[in-house]
Design a protein around this motif. Structure first.
Motif, PDB file in Angstrom:
ATOM      1  N   UNK A  44       0.882  -0.868  -0.275  1.00  0.00           N
ATOM      2  CA  UNK A  44      -0.120  -0.622  -0.189  1.00  0.00           C
ATOM      3  C   UNK A  44       1.062   1.277   0.295  1.00  0.00           C
ATOM      4  N   UNK A  45       2.179   1.167   1.057  1.00  0.00           N
ATOM      5  CA  UNK A  45       2.770   2.487   1.173  1.00  0.00           C
ATOM      6  C   UNK A  45       3.671   3.015  -0.913  1.00  0.00           C
ATOM      7  N   UNK A  46       4.266   2.161  -1.449  1.00  0.00           N
ATOM      8  CA  UNK A  46       4.702   2.125  -2.421  1.00  0.00           C
ATOM      9  C   UNK A  46       3.897   2.097  -4.067  1.00  0.00           C
ATOM     10  N   UNK A  47       2.716   1.960  -3.524  1.00  0.00           N
ATOM     11  CA  UNK A  47       1.912   1.544  -5.575  1.00  0.00           C
ATOM     12  C   UNK A  47       1.736   3.266  -5.779  1.00  0.00           C
ATOM     13  N   UNK A  48       1.643   4.157  -4.794  1.00  0.00           N
ATOM     14  CA  UNK A  48       1.468   5.428  -4.559  1.00  0.00           C
ATOM     15  C   UNK A  48       2.723   5.895  -6.350  1.00  0.00           C
ATOM     16  N   UNK A  49       4.177   5.476  -5.663  1.00  0.00           N
ATOM     17  CA  UNK A  49       5.537   5.682  -5.609  1.00  0.00           C
ATOM     18  C   UNK A  49       5.601   4.720  -6.594  1.00  0.00           C
ATOM     19  N   UNK A  50       5.219   3.906  -7.514  1.00  0.00           N
ATOM     20  CA  UNK A  50       5.743   2.413  -8.172  1.00  0.00           C
ATOM     21  C   UNK A  50       4.635   3.053  -9.598  1.00  0.00           C
ATOM     22  N   UNK A  51       3.884   3.863  -9.970  1.00  0.00           N
ATOM     23  CA  UNK A  51       2.539   3.902 -11.064  1.00  0.00           C
ATOM     24  C   UNK A  51       3.012   3.835 -11.997  1.00  0.00           C
ATOM     25  N   UNK A  52       4.589   4.043 -12.462  1.00  0.00           N
ATOM     26  CA  UNK A  52       5.151   4.272 -13.882  1.00  0.00           C
ATOM     27  C   UNK A  52       5.363   2.799 -14.659  1.00  0.00           C
ATOM     28  N   UNK A  53       5.051   2.183 -13.590  1.00  0.00           N
ATOM     29  CA  UNK A  53       5.736   0.778 -13.673  1.00  0.00           C
ATOM     30  C   UNK A  53       5.491   0.244 -14.806  1.00  0.00           C
ATOM     31  N   UNK A  54       4.977  -0.531 -15.515  1.00  0.00           N
ATOM     32  CA  UNK A  54       4.387  -1.487 -16.585  1.00  0.00           C
ATOM     33  C   UNK A  54       3.841  -2.618 -15.840  1.00  0.00           C
ATOM     34  N   UNK A  55       4.108  -3.128 -15.352  1.00  0.00           N
ATOM     35  CA  UNK A  55       3.576  -3.993 -14.314  1.00  0.00           C
ATOM     36  C   UNK A  55       3.844  -4.174 -12.725  1.00  0.00           C
ATOM     37  N   UNK A  56       3.187  -4.938 -12.162  1.00  0.00           N
ATOM     38  CA  UNK A  56       4.806  -5.869 -10.697  1.00  0.00           C
ATOM     39  C   UNK A  56       4.168  -7.339 -10.582  1.00  0.00           C
ATOM     40  N   UNK A  57       5.582  -8.128 -10.177  1.00  0.00           N
ATOM     41  CA  UNK A  57       5.392  -9.019  -9.576  1.00  0.00           C
ATOM     42  C   UNK A  57       6.232  -9.738  -8.237  1.00  0.00           C
TER      43      UNK A  57
END
Length: 356
Positions: A44-57
């Protein structure tokens, strides 16, 4: 007031690191790895900072579902795949991409009732000897996957055992290049170390993990010092008591530390129940009011002791950085005989996390 130990998560550092990694990766897309609750930082904490990712693993279905519930509609990759056929219902419902490393998984997909084809990452064992099809069985696995109507896009996946060392990636890359060319699959090969140091591995997708959070894949901060990566987590606390020792006085459980002469020590509100390594030896670095010193005695469940000799003005209420921007977690981990990966991901749930 609450107990003073806390972990601060810098979204600015996280965005900065993702930008640097994208520059390093060239045309490759980025799977941001958020396994182990984002290496202890909190999904929850990092999602706002990683919005420009192409995907999550990641690994856990619960974390994948959490991302969907938080509004992430892009790709999500299950790095270990699924564990029983019933898991395919969740993969179908939440539109997840899954690693496939075994023939039983291919058979399970073929027998499943799915609303839509599932995209898979076909994993080849290139020397790690954990998960993956043996190279001489990969072609058969690809033929089976290609013939299955329940399987959509297929990507070739592998993992490097020594990308962070002098051994490098030459042997696994030679193996991958020797695979049957008729497969013609997109590739996802590069972990954090390969993303930083082996551009020939970047291919179509890269999978940065620890570097997103500003720590080194090799466990040595010096190896990434020139990259511009920034630590994302700062674990800090305060001195809550001061003891004045005389020669011969001992500190902590077992009295492992014995004062050679008059000495002040500070008692810090942080221990192994907060995620600090219990086995950290005397001298493991900490910062007290910005001054580098070391711990003394045995780390206990809730507290540790630090030498105040280098910082005579320090006292009750003085700020202590256990790791963070001014004290790399890799330095602490190296002193404790482990890796920054372990320290970050071991942050205890009882530690308050502040995101900003």
């Amino acid at each position: 007031m609450p107990r003073p130990v806390r972990a601060d998560i810098s979204l600015a550092a996280l965005r900065h690191n993702l930008t640097l990694i994208r520059q390093q990766a060239g045309q490759a897309k980025i799977w941001s790895v958020v396994k182990a609750n984002a290496y202890g930082h909190g999904i929850d904490n990092v999602l706002p900072g990683l919005q420009q990712s192409d995907g999550f693993a990641l690994l856990d279905f619960s974390e994948a579902i959490r991302l969907r519930e938080r509004g992430w509609n892009g790709p999500i990759l299950l790095l270990e795949g699924f564990f029983e056929q019933a898991d395919l219902r969740l993969i179908d419902r939440y539109q997840l991409t899954t690693a496939v490393h075994s023939f039983w998984q291919l058979a399970a997909i073929a027998d499943a009732r799915l609303r839509q084809p599932v995209n898979i990452y076909l994993k080849v064992n290139s020397g790690m000897n954990r998960l993956g099809f043996a190279p001489d069985r990969l072609h058969a696995a690809w033929l089976e996957a290609s013939a299955c109507p329940h399987i959509g896009d297929i990507t070739l996946m592998s993992h490097f055992a020594s990308a962070d060392s002098d051994t490098g990636v030459a042997a696994p890359m030679a193996l991958i290049r020797s695979l049957p060319p008729e497969m013609g699959l997109p590739h996802c090969l590069a972990n954090s170390a390969a993303t930083l140091w082996h551009p020939a591995t970047h291919a179509d997708w890269v999978r940065p993990g620890i570097v997103l959070y500003g720590a080194s894949p090799s466990g040595r901060w010096q190896d990434i010092a020139a990259t511009g990566l920034r630590p994302v987590m700062r674990l800090s606390s305060q001195i809550i008591a001061v003891q004045s020792l005389q020669a011969g006085d001992r500190v902590g459980y077992g009295g492992r530390f014995r004062a050679a002469g008059a000495q002040r020590i500070g008692i810090v509100a942080c221990g192994y129940a907060d995620g600090y390594p219990r086995h950290a030896p005397g001298g493991t670095p900490v910062l007290v009011d910005g001054v580098r010193t070391g711990i003394v005695g045995t780390v206990s469940m809730d507290m540790l002791a630090v030498d105040l000799s280098p910082c005579p003005a320090a006292g009750i209420g003085s700020m202590v950085e256990l790791w963070g921007p001014a004290l790399p977690v890799d330095d602490v981990a190296q002193a404790a005989g482990t890796l920054g990966y372990e320290l970050l991901s071991a942050l205890a749930p009882r530690v308050p996390v502040v995101t900003g």
